[in-house]
Write an enzyme that holds these catalytic residues in place. Structure first.
Site, short mmCIF file in Angstrom:
data_model
loop_
_atom_site.label_atom_id
_atom_site.label_comp_id
_atom_site.label_asym_id
_atom_site.label_seq_id
_atom_site.Cartn_x
_atom_site.Cartn_y
_atom_site.Cartn_z
N PRO A 135 5.61 12.17 2.54
CA PRO A 135 6.19 10.84 2.32
C PRO A 135 5.56 10.13 1.12
O PRO A 135 4.48 10.54 0.66
CB PRO A 135 5.88 10.08 3.62
N PRO A 136 6.20 9.09 0.64
CA PRO A 136 5.67 8.37 -0.51
C PRO A 136 4.28 7.79 -0.22
O PRO A 136 4.01 7.39 0.92
CB PRO A 136 6.67 7.24 -0.75
N LYS B 156 0.37 12.50 -3.52
CA LYS B 156 0.86 13.71 -4.21
C LYS B 156 0.55 13.64 -5.71
O LYS B 156 0.04 14.59 -6.29
CB LYS B 156 2.37 13.89 -3.96
N THR B 157 0.83 12.49 -6.30
CA THR B 157 0.53 12.33 -7.73
C THR B 157 -0.98 12.41 -7.95
O THR B 157 -1.46 13.03 -8.91
CB THR B 157 1.05 10.97 -8.23
N HIS C 279 13.09 -12.71 21.55
CA HIS C 279 13.38 -11.36 21.04
C HIS C 279 12.10 -10.51 21.04
O HIS C 279 12.07 -9.40 21.60
CB HIS C 279 13.94 -11.48 19.62
N GLU C 280 11.04 -11.05 20.43
CA GLU C 280 9.78 -10.28 20.36
C GLU C 280 9.19 -10.10 21.76
O GLU C 280 8.63 -9.05 22.08
CB GLU C 280 8.76 -10.96 19.44
N HIS D 164 10.72 -7.10 23.47
CA HIS D 164 10.11 -5.84 23.03
C HIS D 164 8.79 -5.61 23.78
O HIS D 164 8.55 -4.52 24.31
CB HIS D 164 9.76 -5.89 21.54
P1 ADP Z 1 2.62 9.74 -3.97
O1 ADP Z 1 2.63 10.48 -5.27
O2 ADP Z 1 2.48 10.65 -2.80
O3 ADP Z 1 3.75 8.79 -3.80
P2 ADP Z 1 0.31 8.50 -5.10
O4 ADP Z 1 -0.54 9.66 -5.43
O5 ADP Z 1 1.09 7.90 -6.21
O6 ADP Z 1 1.30 8.84 -3.93
O7 ADP Z 1 -0.60 7.38 -4.42
C1 ADP Z 1 -0.78 6.09 -4.98
C2 ADP Z 1 -2.23 5.68 -4.88
O8 ADP Z 1 -2.62 5.54 -3.50
C3 ADP Z 1 -3.18 6.69 -5.45
O9 ADP Z 1 -3.37 6.50 -6.81
C4 ADP Z 1 -4.46 6.43 -4.67
O10 ADP Z 1 -5.19 5.38 -5.23
C5 ADP Z 1 -3.94 6.02 -3.31
N1 ADP Z 1 -3.89 7.17 -2.42
C6 ADP Z 1 -2.78 7.74 -1.90
N2 ADP Z 1 -3.10 8.78 -1.13
C7 ADP Z 1 -4.43 8.89 -1.16
C8 ADP Z 1 -5.35 9.80 -0.56
N3 ADP Z 1 -4.95 10.80 0.23
N4 ADP Z 1 -6.66 9.63 -0.82
C9 ADP Z 1 -7.08 8.63 -1.61
N5 ADP Z 1 -6.27 7.74 -2.19
C10 ADP Z 1 -4.96 7.86 -1.98
#
Ligand code: ADP
Length: 707
Positions: A260-261, A265-266, A510-511, A514
């Protein structure tokens, strides 16, 4: 009309004027100014020639003063040619030549020009204009007769220059026209480039960035040790290269990070670049796909071409990171939009071609990221392409603790702020969200500190005393606020203050619905917070926290969740006898879960089937047609019967526990938020009157029925 267009029009109008003026001033190109073949007829001019004033007849003919040139020539340049003087006519010159030939040092004729330059002894030169060639000849004859030396200056006229001069205006206009065409074309090309980015891969070259910041290392990534290990293997190898060679093990060319986002990953791809000391370029699948067919493919070519150049230049590996590869690597052969689809397919094909063309040791590693691996074309996942899949999931509790450790850094923490406490509060949060929580908590703490400091100083405390009393620390409350901020947005206090009592009551009921339903259903997680404090993304919310991280749902848990989601609206109906629009998100999630129970998880009366999404199953999104219309209708009926049954169960719970619910609503209307301890006390004070055994849950297919 834009400024540029206005400028263009002004230029178009000005150009003919400039051209006209230029044609008036430009003289035929001369390639020789001094006499090219000076020859003197009649011998030398006497050096001792008298310099006395001249006067052909009277001494001052036609106003020519002795000692002065016959008339002030319009222009005498140093060594340059004098402009003909209109004051001395040829007739007057002849008179002078006849009367005082010795005062004339010589005449100078120029081929192709009627100007005759007269140089005088002791006086300034002047120019006389002969009426025509005959006039010039007569002057020459006179000069011969009077023994006045003369020279004929040969001026060669360059035919090209002459042509240019003669046609200056036409050429200028033509040139201006061509110029305008080129400008227009350039602008168009620029616009095209803006749309298509033709010929450029639009990949951000991270080299420059890397020079200014500390390179990312694997130690900067936490919570996904398996992913780190997999990538470490590619960069340095877990065992030595010679050991891999023993087994002829080849490293993958392409790695697919799935998650997930915000899970890092980046960050992982950057860490690969940082650890390998290689260069890195980052791009996104969506940046390849344009309306124009072929643009994406050319960008892919460009991307790989640049990568090869980098490897050749630096002799170091180059990592290409393609984020959201599903934007371009989706399954081929589906969809309805022919144009964009064939563009997408061409782009995907180009990626495949480039990856196939990569030789093992070319030094390029392609890392791609996606959240939807099921959407990707099979060709992309084949061996030799993205055959190394690395899951980068949401971190578990231990992972969250590690991520907090990284992002908290050296921030001062208050009492009770432990990594475990923070990780417990952030169930389901990604690494990026955790980073956001740390930063927001620091901001909240700083502002609270400043406010307190100002109060203390206003109350008469000295700065030293304030320093002694106030410790700049981030407390758990600050973190709680940050956790809510990251999920639900900033607190909308002013809007909250303006909310009507009826709106507040609607939200509280409502809350409360839940929370009350979650309290009686085993499948629901414990409630730790109920609030009607408005935020930018929610009017109110109930926060559940599981004791442990979940990896899957049982059928009872799935149903309990649907019931609890439905209970918000059910409570409004039971207590207030009305409903509002606030339940749409609940229904969306409940419906989604009920459909999954039917089509994916085999948890319904339709049995143990998995036909994916109904759209996929019907073949409408390009996939094979897995089900017929009868089953499709049955699916629809089934998930609707699940949501109906769950809604009924929710209503039953709320009716049974009305007293408990009303007590909760009263507190919420008063204090807006109820936390875990208070909620537990309330549950104890108003024991549930709902008998769980009476709960009628939708049935699933049993083995006997299926047989
Ligand atoms: P994705 O590419 O999965 O959407 P990013 O790598 O862009 O996520 O994450 C954005 C920021 O969040 C990273 O630059 C980092 O600072 C932080 N972050 C995300 N995941 C981690 C992780 N597993 N460990 C440490 N920092 C993280």
């Amino acid at each position: 009309m834009t400024r540029k267009t206005k400028k263009l029009i002004i230029w178009i109008l000005l150009i003919p004027v400039i051209g006209f003026l230029a044609s008036r001033f430009v003289t035929p190109g001369e390639i020789s100014t001094p006499p090219s073949h000076p020859y003197v007829r009649g011998g030398h001019v006497p050096a001792t020639a008298p310099t006395a004033p001249i006067s052909p007849a009277t001494g001052t003919p036609n106003g020519v003063q002795p000692g002065a040139p016959p008339a002030a020539p319009a222009h005498y340049g140093r060594g340059g040619s004098a402009v003909s003087s209109p004051s001395v006519s040829m007739y007057e010159l002849i008179q002078l030549m006849d009367a005082q030939p010795t005062t004339i040092r010589g005449l100078s004729f120029t081929n192709g020009s009627n100007d005759v330059r007269v140089s005088r002894v002791g006086g300034a030169d002047f120019v006389v204009q002969a009426p025509d060639d005959g006039g010039k000849q007569e002057l020459r004859a006179r000069a011969l007769a009077d023994k006045i030396p003369f020279a004929v200056k040969e001026v060669k006229v360059d035919p090209i220059a002459k042509f240019m001069t003669d046609n200056a205006l036409t050429l200028l206009i033509f040139g201006a026209f061509i110029g305008l065409m080129v400008m227009a074309q350039r602008r168009q090309a620029k616009q095209m480039k803006g749309i298509t980015g033709m010929g450029s891969a639009r990949a951000k070259d991270a080299d420059a960035v890397r020079k200014s910041i500390k390179p990312t290392k694997f130690t900067d990534v936490a919570g996904c040790p398996e992913a780190v290990k997999e990538l470490k293997r590619v960069v340095k190898g877990v065992v030595g290269k010679e050991v891999y060679d023993l087994f002829e093990a080849e490293m993958p060319k392409g790695i697919l990070l799935i998650g997930p986002p915000g899970t890092g990953k980046t960050l992982l791809a950057k860490a690969v670049a940082g650890e390998s000391d290689g260069t890195f370029s980052i791009t996104s699948g969506s940046s390849f796909v344009e309306m124009l067919v072929g643009v994406g493919a050319s960008r892919v070519r460009d991307l790989f071409e640049n990568a090869r150049k980098k490897v050749a230049e630096t002799k170091k590996p180059h990592i290409i990171f393609i984020d959201e590869i599903d934007a371009v690597g989706g399954k081929r052969g589906g969809g309805t939009s022919a144009g964009s689809n064939s563009e997408r397919e061409q782009t995907l094909n180009q990626i495949l071609v480039e990856m196939d063309g990569m030789i093992g040791n070319e030094g390029i590693l392609v890392i791609a990221a996606t959240n939807r691996v099921d959407m990707l074309d099979d060709a992309l996942l084949r061996p030799g392409r993205f055959d190394c899949h690395v899951a980068v999931d949401l971190p578990d509790k231990a992972g969250r603790e590690e991520i907090f450790k990284i992002h908290l850094g050296k921030r001062p923490l208050g009492e009770g702020v432990t990594l475990a406490a923070l990780a417990h509060r952030t169930y389901g949060y990604s690494g990026a969200e955790i980073k956001g929580v740390c930063n927001r908590a620091a901001i909240v703490a700083a502002e609270a500190y400043d406010e307190l400091r100002a109060e203390l100083i206003a109350s008469g405390k000295t700065a030293a005393e304030v320093k002694e009393i106030l410790r700049p620390v981030i407390t758990l409350e600050h973190f709680d606020e940050a956790v809510d901020f990251v999920r639900y947005g900033n607190a909308a206090e002013s809007k909250q203050a303006r909310m009507s009592v009826l709106d507040k009551k609607n939200t509280a009921v409502h809350e409360g619905g839940h929370a009350c339903s979650a309290a009686v259903l085993d499948g629901c997680d414990p409630v730790v917070k109920i609030t009607i404090m408005r935020r930018s993304r929610a009017l109110g919310y109930v926060q559940y926290l599981p004791e442990n991280d979940r990896v899957s749902f049982t059928r009872d848990q799935a149903l309990a969740r649907i019931i609890s989601m439905m209970a918000g609206r059910a409570a409004q109906e039971v207590i207030l006898g009305t409903c509002d629009t606030g339940a749409s998100n609940d229904f969306q999630q409940a419906t989604d879960m009920a459909r999954k129970m039917v089509v994916s998880w085999g948890m319904s009366r339709l049995g143990h089937i998995s036909v994916g999404d109904r759209q996929d199953a019907m073949g409408t999104s390009g996939g094979p047609n897995q089900i017929g219309p009868d089953l499709a209708n049955e699916i629809d009926r089934e998930w609707r019967s699940i949501t109906r049954a769950c809604y009924k169960a929710a209503k039953d719970i709320v009716k049974a526990d009305r007293e408990r619910l009303e007590a909760l609503v009263e507190i919420l209307m008063d204090k807006e938020t109820v936390l875990a301890d208070e909620w537990q006390a309330l549950l104890a004070k108003y024991p549930s009157k709902f008998d769980v055994k009476t709960l009628v849950l939708p049935k699933a297919e049993t083995e006997e029925e299926g047989a």
